[in-house]
Scaffold this active site. Sequence first.
Site, PDB file in Angstrom:
ATOM      1  N   LEU A  86       0.958  -1.638   0.323  1.00  0.00           N
ATOM      2  CA  LEU A  86      -0.558   0.102   0.101  1.00  0.00           C
ATOM      3  C   LEU A  86       0.751   1.441   0.196  1.00  0.00           C
ATOM      4  O   LEU A  86       1.900   1.512   0.545  1.00  0.00           O
ATOM      5  CB  LEU A  86      -0.900  -0.126   1.239  1.00  0.00           C
ATOM      6  CG  LEU A  86      -1.764  -1.244   1.549  1.00  0.00           C
ATOM      7  CD1 LEU A  86      -2.602  -0.791   2.399  1.00  0.00           C
ATOM      8  CD2 LEU A  86      -2.582  -1.596   0.579  1.00  0.00           C
ATOM      9  N   GLY A 131       1.159  -5.795   0.971  1.00  0.00           N
ATOM     10  CA  GLY A 131       0.079  -5.317  -0.289  1.00  0.00           C
ATOM     11  C   GLY A 131       0.573  -6.016  -1.287  1.00  0.00           C
ATOM     12  O   GLY A 131      -0.138  -6.514  -1.866  1.00  0.00           O
ATOM     13  N   ASN A 153       4.900  -7.580   6.584  1.00  0.00           N
ATOM     14  CA  ASN A 153       5.818  -7.442   6.949  1.00  0.00           C
ATOM     15  C   ASN A 153       4.917  -6.256   8.297  1.00  0.00           C
ATOM     16  O   ASN A 153       6.073  -5.660   8.558  1.00  0.00           O
ATOM     17  CB  ASN A 153       7.035  -5.943   7.038  1.00  0.00           C
ATOM     18  CG  ASN A 153       6.334  -5.357   5.931  1.00  0.00           C
ATOM     19  OD1 ASN A 153       5.208  -5.392   5.107  1.00  0.00           O
ATOM     20  ND2 ASN A 153       7.343  -4.601   5.367  1.00  0.00           N
ATOM     21  N   GLU A 154       3.563  -6.107   8.552  1.00  0.00           N
ATOM     22  CA  GLU A 154       3.126  -4.949   9.658  1.00  0.00           C
ATOM     23  C   GLU A 154       3.077  -4.625  10.275  1.00  0.00           C
ATOM     24  O   GLU A 154       3.564  -3.527  11.281  1.00  0.00           O
ATOM     25  CB  GLU A 154       1.580  -5.364   8.659  1.00  0.00           C
ATOM     26  CG  GLU A 154       0.545  -4.688   7.901  1.00  0.00           C
ATOM     27  CD  GLU A 154       1.350  -5.866   6.684  1.00  0.00           C
ATOM     28  OE1 GLU A 154       1.705  -6.478   6.611  1.00  0.00           O
ATOM     29  OE2 GLU A 154       0.424  -5.601   5.454  1.00  0.00           O
TER      30      GLU A 154
HETATM   31  C1  LIG Z   1      -0.325   0.054  17.049  1.00  0.00           C
HETATM   32  C2  LIG Z   1      -1.448  -0.383  15.990  1.00  0.00           C
HETATM   33  C3  LIG Z   1      -3.013  -0.705  16.084  1.00  0.00           C
HETATM   34  C4  LIG Z   1      -3.347  -1.584  15.321  1.00  0.00           C
HETATM   35  C5  LIG Z   1      -3.714  -0.683  13.904  1.00  0.00           C
HETATM   36  C6  LIG Z   1      -3.976  -1.095  12.277  1.00  0.00           C
HETATM   37  C7  LIG Z   1      -3.303  -0.518  11.525  1.00  0.00           C
HETATM   38  C8  LIG Z   1      -4.609  -0.914  10.425  1.00  0.00           C
HETATM   39  C9  LIG Z   1      -4.771  -0.285   9.089  1.00  0.00           C
HETATM   40  C10 LIG Z   1      -3.446   0.003   8.386  1.00  0.00           C
HETATM   41  C11 LIG Z   1      -3.049  -1.857   7.905  1.00  0.00           C
HETATM   42  C12 LIG Z   1      -2.444  -1.399   6.358  1.00  0.00           C
HETATM   43  C13 LIG Z   1      -1.715  -2.654   5.729  1.00  0.00           C
HETATM   44  C14 LIG Z   1      -0.766  -2.251   5.558  1.00  0.00           C
HETATM   45  C15 LIG Z   1      -0.397  -2.637   4.389  1.00  0.00           C
HETATM   46  C16 LIG Z   1       1.085  -1.883   3.087  1.00  0.00           C
HETATM   47  O1  LIG Z   1       0.762  -2.351   2.024  1.00  0.00           O
HETATM   48  S1  LIG Z   1       1.872  -1.058   3.768  1.00  0.00           S
HETATM   49  C17 LIG Z   1       3.412  -1.060   2.654  1.00  0.00           C
HETATM   50  C18 LIG Z   1       4.338  -1.599   3.424  1.00  0.00           C
HETATM   51  N1  LIG Z   1       5.978  -1.348   2.779  1.00  0.00           N
HETATM   52  C19 LIG Z   1       6.698  -1.033   2.765  1.00  0.00           C
HETATM   53  O2  LIG Z   1       7.137  -1.344   4.245  1.00  0.00           O
HETATM   54  C20 LIG Z   1       8.168  -1.674   1.362  1.00  0.00           C
HETATM   55  C21 LIG Z   1       8.730  -0.046   1.996  1.00  0.00           C
HETATM   56  N2  LIG Z   1       9.766  -0.334   0.671  1.00  0.00           N
HETATM   57  C22 LIG Z   1      10.566  -0.936   0.683  1.00  0.00           C
HETATM   58  O3  LIG Z   1      11.300  -1.763   1.448  1.00  0.00           O
HETATM   59  C23 LIG Z   1      10.978  -0.887  -0.838  1.00  0.00           C
HETATM   60  O4  LIG Z   1      11.079   0.399  -1.333  1.00  0.00           O
HETATM   61  C24 LIG Z   1      11.048  -1.647  -1.469  1.00  0.00           C
HETATM   62  C25 LIG Z   1       9.801  -2.466  -1.990  1.00  0.00           C
HETATM   63  C26 LIG Z   1      11.470  -3.190  -1.201  1.00  0.00           C
HETATM   64  C27 LIG Z   1      12.132  -1.607  -2.584  1.00  0.00           C
HETATM   65  O5  LIG Z   1      13.269  -1.227  -3.157  1.00  0.00           O
HETATM   66  P1  LIG Z   1      14.384  -0.040  -3.791  1.00  0.00           P
HETATM   67  O6  LIG Z   1      13.922  -0.330  -5.122  1.00  0.00           O
HETATM   68  O7  LIG Z   1      15.293  -0.367  -2.696  1.00  0.00           O
HETATM   69  O8  LIG Z   1      13.371   1.826  -3.905  1.00  0.00           O
HETATM   70  P2  LIG Z   1      13.307   2.254  -2.549  1.00  0.00           P
HETATM   71  O9  LIG Z   1      14.035   3.327  -3.145  1.00  0.00           O
HETATM   72  O10 LIG Z   1      13.401   2.054  -1.516  1.00  0.00           O
HETATM   73  O11 LIG Z   1      12.654   3.239  -3.110  1.00  0.00           O
HETATM   74  C28 LIG Z   1      11.901   3.727  -3.829  1.00  0.00           C
HETATM   75  C29 LIG Z   1      10.968   5.282  -3.756  1.00  0.00           C
HETATM   76  O12 LIG Z   1       9.786   4.872  -3.706  1.00  0.00           O
HETATM   77  C30 LIG Z   1       9.286   4.650  -1.885  1.00  0.00           C
HETATM   78  N3  LIG Z   1       8.449   3.443  -1.476  1.00  0.00           N
HETATM   79  C31 LIG Z   1       8.715   2.402  -0.788  1.00  0.00           C
HETATM   80  N4  LIG Z   1       8.139   1.768  -0.450  1.00  0.00           N
HETATM   81  C32 LIG Z   1       6.768   2.489  -0.740  1.00  0.00           C
HETATM   82  C33 LIG Z   1       5.435   2.601   0.170  1.00  0.00           C
HETATM   83  N5  LIG Z   1       4.863   1.764   0.089  1.00  0.00           N
HETATM   84  N6  LIG Z   1       4.347   3.776  -0.093  1.00  0.00           N
HETATM   85  C34 LIG Z   1       5.649   4.438  -0.373  1.00  0.00           C
HETATM   86  N7  LIG Z   1       5.994   5.522  -1.095  1.00  0.00           N
HETATM   87  C35 LIG Z   1       7.064   3.603  -1.314  1.00  0.00           C
HETATM   88  C36 LIG Z   1      10.273   5.083  -1.235  1.00  0.00           C
HETATM   89  O13 LIG Z   1      10.156   6.609  -0.031  1.00  0.00           O
HETATM   90  C37 LIG Z   1      11.424   6.104  -2.313  1.00  0.00           C
HETATM   91  O14 LIG Z   1      10.775   6.701  -2.139  1.00  0.00           O
HETATM   92  P3  LIG Z   1      12.202   8.499  -2.786  1.00  0.00           P
HETATM   93  O15 LIG Z   1      13.381   8.931  -1.769  1.00  0.00           O
HETATM   94  O16 LIG Z   1      11.048   9.841  -2.961  1.00  0.00           O
HETATM   95  O17 LIG Z   1      12.702   8.125  -4.011  1.00  0.00           O
END
Ligand SMILES: CCCCCCCCCCCCC/C=C/C(=O)SCCNC(=O)CCNC(=O)[C@H](O)C(C)(C)COP(=O)(O)OP(=O)(O)OC[C@H]1O[C@@H](n2cnc3c(N)ncnc32)[C@H](O)[C@@H]1OP(=O)(O)O
Length: 277
Positions: A86, A131, A153-154
């Site tokens: 997400l 997601g 990994n949430e």
């Molecule tokens: C107290 C608790 C009570 C209960 C709470 C309940 C809450 C219920 C509501 C919420 C439930 C939601 C469920 C959530 C589901 C999800 O999917 S959350 C998203 C999880 N995703 C991640 O953890 C992945 C994060 N990203 C990474 O690990 C890496 O980016 C990658 C995918 C491994 C790729 O690596 P790499 O190629 O090295 O790219 P990067 O340089 O890291 O990233 C490039 C740019 O992209 C941006 N970015 C990365 N991921 C995201 C994302 N998910 N959303 C938005 N943007 C993202 C990153 O910041 C970089 O941006 P710039 O620096 O601007 O280029």
Amino acid sequence: MFVLRQCLTLGTKSSIRNFSATTNLVNLTINEDTGVAIMELNKPPVNSLNYELLEAMHRTLVKLENEKCPGMILTSSSRSTFSAGLDLLEMYKPTVDKARRFWSMLQNTWIKLYSTPYPTVAAINGHSPAGGCLLAMSCEHRIMVPDKMIGLNETQLGIVAPQWFQDCMRNIIGERQAEKALIAGRMFTSEEALKIGLVDELATDKEDLMQKAHDFLDEQMGLPPLARSVVKVGFRKDTLSKLINGREADIKMFLDNVFQPKVQESLENYIQMLKKK
Ligand SMILES: CCCCCCCCCCCCC/C=C/C(=O)SCCNC(=O)CCNC(=O)[C@H](O)C(C)(C)COP(=O)(O)OP(=O)(O)OC[C@H]1O[C@@H](n2cnc3c(N)ncnc32)[C@H](O)[C@@H]1OP(=O)(O)O
């Protein structure tokens, strides 16, 4: 209205029609001989699932259903990432309306993908957290390239994978493994994911990945389609009904939690950490 632009028609041995959704967030290619569709997520850099990408996916899935698609491969145009899950920016300080609209579209898209009568295969050509893992788990078969990471990994982010994300994982790897993985918010390497059955096959590279995906679909498309789909949907109906009958409650859960100061703080820290990387 879903407007498709026909970009190219190749008159090779196997004719292929390429379409792009007007947004270009999803590239759709349909093989004219076999009807097999390749749905390629195309939101650089990491296919984070924001409202627009989810909507483009949803429209594509509706089109495939209307056109009686016989089989679909879900993959990504990114070299590093299948989908980063997400879009964190959709959950960071949204308005209530925006958050509701986003979550509702996520539900729509998942329900469509999880319930397709036709066979689906995830060709996982990159990292697939949260997601992204949900999308892969919603397909019937998963093939992954080596040395990438997949999982829900949430917990590690201080948020909680919704029940239907958890159910998808439990349905694939079983109660005990899912409980351990979800509590820890564990990310698995491709090789570990194969070992626990989170993915079904590994591929050596993208070409091998696509070949294996086509092989899986060929096998499935040789089965009587109605019987095949009745069994598939029968297996998935409890998980689907839980969300379909509880959509409003699920949206409320999201809205109640996403605005919690602790959740917003976790999201902010995580977004900053990713930006500094
Ligand atoms: C107290 C608790 C009570 C209960 C709470 C309940 C809450 C219920 C509501 C919420 C439930 C939601 C469920 C959530 C589901 C999800 O999917 S959350 C998203 C999880 N995703 C991640 O953890 C992945 C994060 N990203 C990474 O690990 C890496 O980016 C990658 C995918 C491994 C790729 O690596 P790499 O190629 O090295 O790219 P990067 O340089 O890291 O990233 C490039 C740019 O992209 C941006 N970015 C990365 N991921 C995201 C994302 N998910 N959303 C938005 N943007 C993202 C990153 O910041 C970089 O941006 P710039 O620096 O601007 O280029």
